[in-house]
Design a protein around this motif. Structure first.
Motif, PDB file in Angstrom:
ATOM      1  N   LEU A 180       0.839  -1.197   0.000  1.00  0.00           N
ATOM      2  CA  LEU A 180       0.000   0.000   0.000  1.00  0.00           C
ATOM      3  C   LEU A 180       0.877   1.252   0.000  1.00  0.00           C
ATOM      4  N   THR A 181       0.583   2.161  -0.902  1.00  0.00           N
ATOM      5  CA  THR A 181       1.337   3.415  -0.979  1.00  0.00           C
ATOM      6  C   THR A 181       0.451   4.624  -0.739  1.00  0.00           C
ATOM      7  N   ALA A 182      -0.861   4.394  -0.565  1.00  0.00           N
ATOM      8  CA  ALA A 182      -1.793   5.514  -0.357  1.00  0.00           C
ATOM      9  C   ALA A 182      -3.046   4.964   0.301  1.00  0.00           C
ATOM     10  N   PHE A 183      -3.869   5.864   0.812  1.00  0.00           N
ATOM     11  CA  PHE A 183      -5.149   5.455   1.374  1.00  0.00           C
ATOM     12  C   PHE A 183      -6.071   4.991   0.247  1.00  0.00           C
ATOM     13  N   ILE A 184      -6.896   3.991   0.552  1.00  0.00           N
ATOM     14  CA  ILE A 184      -7.821   3.431  -0.433  1.00  0.00           C
ATOM     15  C   ILE A 184      -9.232   3.895  -0.109  1.00  0.00           C
TER      16      ILE A 184
END
Length: 247
Positions: A180-184
């Motif tokens: 994960l590299t960002a909020f989903i």
């Protein structure tokens, strides 16, 4: 409203003698095939000949009439309800807040299961196992340590086995997803969105359980399982979204 109970006083949906939930396998217990119809012997006709009207098993007049159990008891009309130990508490007590939110989570998972089964996702069986574990959590929450005896706790003790199994599932799904590299944003199709809703409800259930653990009213494994369920919901939501994108 009053929680329905078995004749021996145990919570409805659980085995009176083993602490098992219907159709589920409780921690450390063998399978309990509740809710299955009683099978007729092979040589017995499934349509037995009717007895003469008004006669009992031994030819005596039958004085009994079928009794339909009521779904209300009126014992909770004043805003109080009973725990498994028989203790009366206000319905807004922390125990019932945790119980209600756990029940809400199981209902949300059942709703998500309809979409997941329809799409043929591979983790439907795991979700059903989680629902069974939530039934066991409910039994543990309904047995506060401050009012329970050993006779109560032996039916509702919550072991660490389901927690360890969830950790293995989390490791499995983590290895299948990119980092994960960002909020989903909660979305990605009906299955994924429904699982995101389960995750949010599960976080709230965990917040309701934490004070009971801190007060020593329930075992810490109940809070650990709630935390891990929300984590695996996140991974399964991502897995569901990935499958939709691939298709």
């Amino acid at each position: 409203e009053e929680s329905p109970r078995n004749p021996d006083g145990s919570l409805a949906g659980s085995s009176p003698t083993s602490g098992l939930t219907h159709g589920c396998v409780g921690p450390g217990w063998p399978p309990w095939p509740a809710w299955e119809p009683r099978r007729q012997p092979a040589a017995m006709s499934p349509f037995p000949e009717p007895r003469p009207p008004g006669r009992g098993r031994r030819g005596q007049p039958s004085l009994k009439t079928p009794r339909i159990p009521k779904i209300y008891t009126k014992t909770g009309d004043k805003g109080f309800s009973s725990t498994f130990t028989g203790e009366r508490r206000p319905k807004d007590d922390q125990v019932f807040e945790a119980l209600g939110t756990t029940d809400e989570l199981s209902s949300a998972i059942g709703f998500a299961l309809e979409f997941i089964t329809e799409k043929g996702h591979p983790f439907a069986e795991e979700l059903q196992k989680i629902q069974c574990s939530l039934q066991d959590i409910g039994s543990a929450l309904a047995t506060p340590s401050s009012s329970s005896r050993e006779a109560h706790r032996k039916h509702t003790v919550f072991q660490a086995g389901p927690v360890l199994e969830l950790e293995r599932w989390i490791d499995k799904y983590s290895s299948q997803l990119p980092p994960l590299t960002a909020f989903i944003l909660p979305s990605g199709g009906r299955s994924s969105a429904a699982l995101h809703l389960c995750r949010a409800v599960c976080r709230r259930a965990e917040r309701r359980v934490v004070p009971l653990v801190q007060m020593g009213e329930t075992d810490a494994n109940t809070q650990r399982l709630s935390l891990h369920i929300s984590q695996i919901r996140s991974h399964e939501g991502g897995e569901s979204r990935k499958n939709i994108q691939e298709k």
